[in-house]
Write a protein that holds these residues in place. Sequence first.
Motif, mmCIF file in Angstrom:
data_model
loop_
_atom_site.group_PDB
_atom_site.id
_atom_site.type_symbol
_atom_site.label_atom_id
_atom_site.label_comp_id
_atom_site.label_asym_id
_atom_site.label_seq_id
_atom_site.Cartn_x
_atom_site.Cartn_y
_atom_site.Cartn_z
ATOM 1 N N LEU A 108 -5.815 4.999 3.102
ATOM 2 C CA LEU A 108 -6.171 4.329 1.569
ATOM 3 C C LEU A 108 -6.072 2.834 1.285
ATOM 4 O O LEU A 108 -6.873 2.557 0.500
ATOM 5 C CB LEU A 108 -5.147 4.976 0.586
ATOM 6 C CG LEU A 108 -5.034 4.644 -1.074
ATOM 7 C CD1 LEU A 108 -6.644 5.278 -1.474
ATOM 8 C CD2 LEU A 108 -4.030 5.335 -1.637
ATOM 9 N N THR A 109 -5.296 2.065 1.718
ATOM 10 C CA THR A 109 -5.211 0.718 1.596
ATOM 11 C C THR A 109 -6.414 0.103 2.251
ATOM 12 O O THR A 109 -6.787 -1.213 1.845
ATOM 13 C CB THR A 109 -3.996 0.040 2.495
ATOM 14 O OG1 THR A 109 -4.202 0.363 4.046
ATOM 15 C CG2 THR A 109 -2.754 0.542 1.855
ATOM 16 N N GLU A 110 -7.356 0.814 3.167
ATOM 17 C CA GLU A 110 -8.376 0.048 3.249
ATOM 18 C C GLU A 110 -9.424 -0.096 2.477
ATOM 19 O O GLU A 110 -10.421 -0.800 2.512
ATOM 20 C CB GLU A 110 -9.153 0.876 4.682
ATOM 21 C CG GLU A 110 -8.228 1.058 5.808
ATOM 22 C CD GLU A 110 -8.738 1.694 6.982
ATOM 23 O OE1 GLU A 110 -9.535 2.426 6.798
ATOM 24 O OE2 GLU A 110 -7.942 1.999 8.095
ATOM 25 N N ALA A 111 -9.314 0.390 1.289
ATOM 26 C CA ALA A 111 -10.408 0.608 0.131
ATOM 27 C C ALA A 111 -9.725 -0.854 -0.442
ATOM 28 O O ALA A 111 -10.488 -1.036 -1.412
ATOM 29 C CB ALA A 111 -10.359 1.677 -0.582
ATOM 30 N N PHE A 112 -8.669 -1.343 -0.442
ATOM 31 C CA PHE A 112 -7.905 -2.376 -1.106
ATOM 32 C C PHE A 112 -7.414 -3.371 -0.197
ATOM 33 O O PHE A 112 -6.257 -3.309 0.026
ATOM 34 C CB PHE A 112 -6.950 -1.981 -2.067
ATOM 35 C CG PHE A 112 -7.394 -0.834 -3.121
ATOM 36 C CD1 PHE A 112 -8.045 -1.244 -4.287
ATOM 37 C CD2 PHE A 112 -7.426 0.649 -2.831
ATOM 38 C CE1 PHE A 112 -8.215 -0.049 -5.161
ATOM 39 C CE2 PHE A 112 -7.451 1.449 -3.770
ATOM 40 C CZ PHE A 112 -8.353 1.124 -4.744
ATOM 41 N N PRO A 113 -8.049 -4.371 0.542
ATOM 42 C CA PRO A 113 -7.638 -5.035 1.410
ATOM 43 C C PRO A 113 -6.438 -5.958 1.260
ATOM 44 O O PRO A 113 -5.856 -6.583 2.205
ATOM 45 C CB PRO A 113 -8.943 -5.801 1.854
ATOM 46 C CG PRO A 113 -10.145 -4.972 1.648
ATOM 47 C CD PRO A 113 -9.655 -4.303 0.241
ATOM 48 N N SER A 114 -6.489 -6.165 0.001
ATOM 49 C CA SER A 114 -5.432 -7.230 -0.379
ATOM 50 C C SER A 114 -3.804 -6.571 -0.341
ATOM 51 O O SER A 114 -3.091 -7.254 -0.399
ATOM 52 C CB SER A 114 -5.785 -7.894 -1.592
ATOM 53 O OG SER A 114 -6.787 -8.475 -1.834
ATOM 54 N N ALA A 115 -3.975 -5.284 -0.413
ATOM 55 C CA ALA A 115 -2.437 -4.434 -0.230
ATOM 56 C C ALA A 115 -2.306 -4.264 1.070
ATOM 57 O O ALA A 115 -3.235 -4.331 2.134
ATOM 58 C CB ALA A 115 -3.156 -2.824 -0.894
ATOM 59 N N PHE A 116 -1.084 -4.144 1.353
ATOM 60 C CA PHE A 116 -0.433 -4.097 2.630
ATOM 61 C C PHE A 116 0.919 -3.148 2.785
ATOM 62 O O PHE A 116 1.365 -3.001 1.820
ATOM 63 C CB PHE A 116 -0.147 -5.365 3.350
ATOM 64 C CG PHE A 116 0.805 -6.378 2.396
ATOM 65 C CD1 PHE A 116 2.340 -6.408 3.129
ATOM 66 C CD2 PHE A 116 0.684 -6.978 1.515
ATOM 67 C CE1 PHE A 116 3.140 -6.921 2.253
ATOM 68 C CE2 PHE A 116 1.596 -7.596 0.800
ATOM 69 C CZ PHE A 116 2.834 -7.782 1.392
ATOM 70 N N ILE A 117 1.168 -2.707 3.892
ATOM 71 C CA ILE A 117 2.303 -1.648 4.024
ATOM 72 C C ILE A 117 3.622 -2.795 4.842
ATOM 73 O O ILE A 117 3.257 -3.467 5.779
ATOM 74 C CB ILE A 117 2.161 -0.723 4.728
ATOM 75 C CG1 ILE A 117 0.744 0.127 4.153
ATOM 76 C CG2 ILE A 117 3.229 0.105 5.206
ATOM 77 C CD1 ILE A 117 0.419 1.463 4.872
ATOM 78 N N GLU A 118 4.656 -2.652 4.241
ATOM 79 C CA GLU A 118 6.001 -3.370 4.965
ATOM 80 C C GLU A 118 6.715 -1.986 5.483
ATOM 81 O O GLU A 118 6.982 -1.271 4.844
ATOM 82 C CB GLU A 118 6.775 -3.832 3.890
ATOM 83 C CG GLU A 118 7.962 -4.520 4.529
ATOM 84 C CD GLU A 118 8.708 -4.937 3.259
ATOM 85 O OE1 GLU A 118 9.869 -5.615 3.749
ATOM 86 O OE2 GLU A 118 8.496 -4.920 2.030
#
Length: 242
Positions: A108-118
């Motif tokens: 899902l984050t690939e649609a929002f490149p500025s988001a990231f997982i920690e």
Amino acid sequence: MQDFPTAPDNAALFLDFDGTLVEIAERPDAVRVPPDLPPLLERLSRHLDGALAIVSGRPLAELDHFLPGPVAKAGNHGAALRRRPDGAVESPALASPPAAWRARTQALTEAFPSAFIEDKAHGFVLHYRQAPEAGAVFRDLLESLVAEAPEHFALLPARMAWEVTPRGVSKATAVTSLMAHPPFAGRVPVFVGDDVTDEAGMQAAREAGGIGLRLQDAFGTPGDFRAWLAALEARYAQGRAA
């Protein structure tokens, strides 16, 4: 001039890190720690005979990196606890989310490149500070994932982030566990935090006869709070010298 709260001489301090001791950064690894903060916390801990703990959602290794001074620490929302600077790490047996959950979140984050997982030891955090429009979308996905195993996991809201975390530990359990043993036992707990995830710790401190303070309401900014800690340390030092 703002009237700041006071702390008793026999306080046990429980302090959040991000957003409380230091300003929130765009990414967790970009946080800036004032050089005088670790020695200030060390001096305060000595005045309190060791009854000062950093209680954070970060892993202990990160807390040790940013705050290398010898103070007690609880990381991962209480999932990793070190009662004394030289003590062993206490970690209860906790579930870890299925790998498929993280994979679906990553997709899902690939649609929002500025988001990231920690990644965490028993969960993960989805940060959307740089993609605020995605907050509700991320929440819906993570709520659906946690609903697959609600007895084992919870979704914690944070400042521009959502965290999948195991049930059974929280900043409240960290405070309660620390207060059960020296050097915290018998003191008045004072918990200071800034986020939704800190509210459990604040409540635990109040239930133990102490004080739970929301940074924004009681102090204003992390800089204001650091100034308050410096004034508190000076008061304790003067009391010892008297």
